[in-house]
Design a protein around this motif. Structure first.
Motif, PDB file in Angstrom:
ATOM      1  N   UNK A  89       0.824  -1.210   0.000  1.00  0.00           N
ATOM      2  CA  UNK A  89       0.000   0.000   0.000  1.00  0.00           C
ATOM      3  C   UNK A  89       0.855   1.257   0.000  1.00  0.00           C
ATOM      4  N   UNK A  90       1.944   1.245   0.771  1.00  0.00           N
ATOM      5  CA  UNK A  90       2.845   2.404   0.787  1.00  0.00           C
ATOM      6  C   UNK A  90       3.474   2.622  -0.585  1.00  0.00           C
ATOM      7  N   UNK A  91       3.889   1.470  -1.211  1.00  0.00           N
ATOM      8  CA  UNK A  91       4.457   1.606  -2.557  1.00  0.00           C
ATOM      9  C   UNK A  91       3.421   2.130  -3.547  1.00  0.00           C
ATOM     10  N   UNK A  92       2.159   1.700  -3.383  1.00  0.00           N
ATOM     11  CA  UNK A  92       1.101   2.180  -4.282  1.00  0.00           C
ATOM     12  C   UNK A  92       0.817   3.659  -4.102  1.00  0.00           C
ATOM     13  N   UNK A  93       0.785   4.127  -2.842  1.00  0.00           N
ATOM     14  CA  UNK A  93       0.569   5.552  -2.596  1.00  0.00           C
ATOM     15  C   UNK A  93       1.717   6.381  -3.162  1.00  0.00           C
ATOM     16  N   UNK A  94       2.940   5.894  -2.975  1.00  0.00           N
ATOM     17  CA  UNK A  94       4.091   6.623  -3.533  1.00  0.00           C
ATOM     18  C   UNK A  94       4.023   6.654  -5.052  1.00  0.00           C
ATOM     19  N   UNK A 114       1.321   9.193  -6.065  1.00  0.00           N
ATOM     20  CA  UNK A 114       1.806  10.560  -5.911  1.00  0.00           C
ATOM     21  C   UNK A 114       2.793  10.919  -7.015  1.00  0.00           C
ATOM     22  N   UNK A 115       3.654   9.961  -7.365  1.00  0.00           N
ATOM     23  CA  UNK A 115       4.583  10.234  -8.459  1.00  0.00           C
ATOM     24  C   UNK A 115       3.878  10.423  -9.795  1.00  0.00           C
ATOM     25  N   UNK A 116       2.800   9.636 -10.024  1.00  0.00           N
ATOM     26  CA  UNK A 116       2.043   9.795 -11.263  1.00  0.00           C
ATOM     27  C   UNK A 116       1.350  11.154 -11.317  1.00  0.00           C
ATOM     28  N   UNK A 117       0.821  11.611 -10.185  1.00  0.00           N
ATOM     29  CA  UNK A 117       0.175  12.921 -10.158  1.00  0.00           C
ATOM     30  C   UNK A 117       1.174  14.046 -10.441  1.00  0.00           C
ATOM     31  N   UNK A 118       2.355  13.943  -9.851  1.00  0.00           N
ATOM     32  CA  UNK A 118       3.383  14.961 -10.105  1.00  0.00           C
ATOM     33  C   UNK A 118       3.803  14.938 -11.567  1.00  0.00           C
TER      34      UNK A 118
END
Length: 332
Positions: free
Chosen positions: A34-39, A42-46
């Motif tokens: 889940x942490x890897x997915x959130x990261x 966030x990277x995709x949004x940036x």
């Protein structure tokens, strides 16, 4: 996964049951995933925001390289699209109301009025003074300085015509000053645009578009004309038809305050009063910025040619030149 497996083996060796060890390892693995997915999200949004900003910058640079006429057409059409989308976002009940129906008809009429302007700009047939003044208006509207844009509109609409209401026949006999109140543009006196029907219509449409932009792209009330406090949703969905509500919504989204330049003032820092520039000088300065270096020289050359022709005619006829007017001498 290897770390989770080693922890499961250690828990089993410590005497814990295999079910508890497996559950702990699975929980830790799911948390890491889940942490890897959130990261990753966030990277995709940036990355998406960076791509959007790069596309906007590329579009701005491509538009800046276009001729001034094409840039004016694109900016006006973009704002008209914003106005249309704002009106289409209203509900059917609001559209059928009195204010909603009137606003829709005004929008359709304004779009019809702007067609001759687009045609003249594409064919490069717009008068230089109108083209320069219109470009100044569009730049001020893009900077959300609607008060200054309205000032330019008034100067273009009224101009230096002695009879701005359209009175051109003031007597039975022809007078020497009759040329100055002509209903056509001439070399000695620039008539106002209200005498040209097509020009009057598309300038009226631009004024309506400016009024709509005050609500679609809000700014400080000191830079607005007729800042509406109580609005009607029939005018548009943005701000519920109110300039104040649209400004508050923009402030809540973080769009304001804007980095607007300081308002012009006629008092210099040393306390002296500055003389405001003449309208002809303002147009000439902006024309040079647009690449029109010979702006205003056509009228001067026409007047010089007329004077030379009159002198030649007087020389051929043998008539003396008219006496020069000298001011009377003071008795002191």
């Amino acid at each position: 996964d290897a770390a989770a497996g080693s922890k499961a083996d250690a828990a089993a060796a410590g005497g814990e049951g295999p079910s508890k060890a497996a559950a702990a390892a699975a929980a830790e693995a799911s948390g890491a995933a889940a942490a890897d997915g959130e990261a990753g999200n966030a990277g995709d949004e940036v990355l998406a925001a960076f791509k959007a900003a790069a596309e906007r910058l590329a579009a701005q640079r491509a538009e800046a390289s276009l001729p001034v006429e094409e840039r004016m057409v694109r900016m006006l059409q973009r704002w008209c699209k914003m106005w249309e989308e704002d009106l289409e976002a209203r509900s059917e009940e609001v559209k059928q109301s009195g204010m909603g129906h009137t606003t829709t008809m005004v929008f359709k009429q304004s779009m019809t009025y702007l067609e001759p302007l687009y045609e003249r700009l594409r064919r490069r047939q717009l008068v230089e003074e109108l083209k320069v003044g219109l470009w100044v208006m569009i730049q001020l509207m893009a900077e959300r300085n609607y008060l200054a844009a309205n000032d330019v509109y008034l100067k273009l609409a009224i101009g230096n015509a002695p009879w701005p209401i359209g009175v051109t026949h003031v007597g039975l006999h022809e007078r020497s000053a009759r040329e100055k109140i002509s209903h056509v543009m001439n070399s000695s006196s620039q008539a106002h645009i209200m005498n040209d029907e097509a020009t009057r219509k598309f300038f009226q449409a631009i004024k309506r578009l400016m009024t709509a932009l005050q609500r679609l792209c809000p700014t400080d009330p000191s830079r607005c004309m007729d800042f509406d406090v109580a609005g009607d949703v029939g005018r548009g969905i943005a701000g519920s038809g109110s300039n104040r509500n649209a400004l508050l919504q923009a402030q809540a989204k973080g769009e304001l305050p804007l980095a607007l330049p300081a308002a012009p003032h006629l008092v210099a820092p040393d306390g002296s009063v500055k003389i405001p520039p003449k309208w002809a000088n303002v147009l000439r300065r902006h024309a040079q910025g647009m690449g029109i270096n010979n702006y205003g020289q056509a009228h001067d050359s026409d007047s010089d040619e007329e004077q030379a022709q009159q002198q030649q005619q007087r020389a051929q006829a043998g008539t003396p030149p008219p006496p020069r007017k000298t001011p009377p001498r003071s008795p002191l």
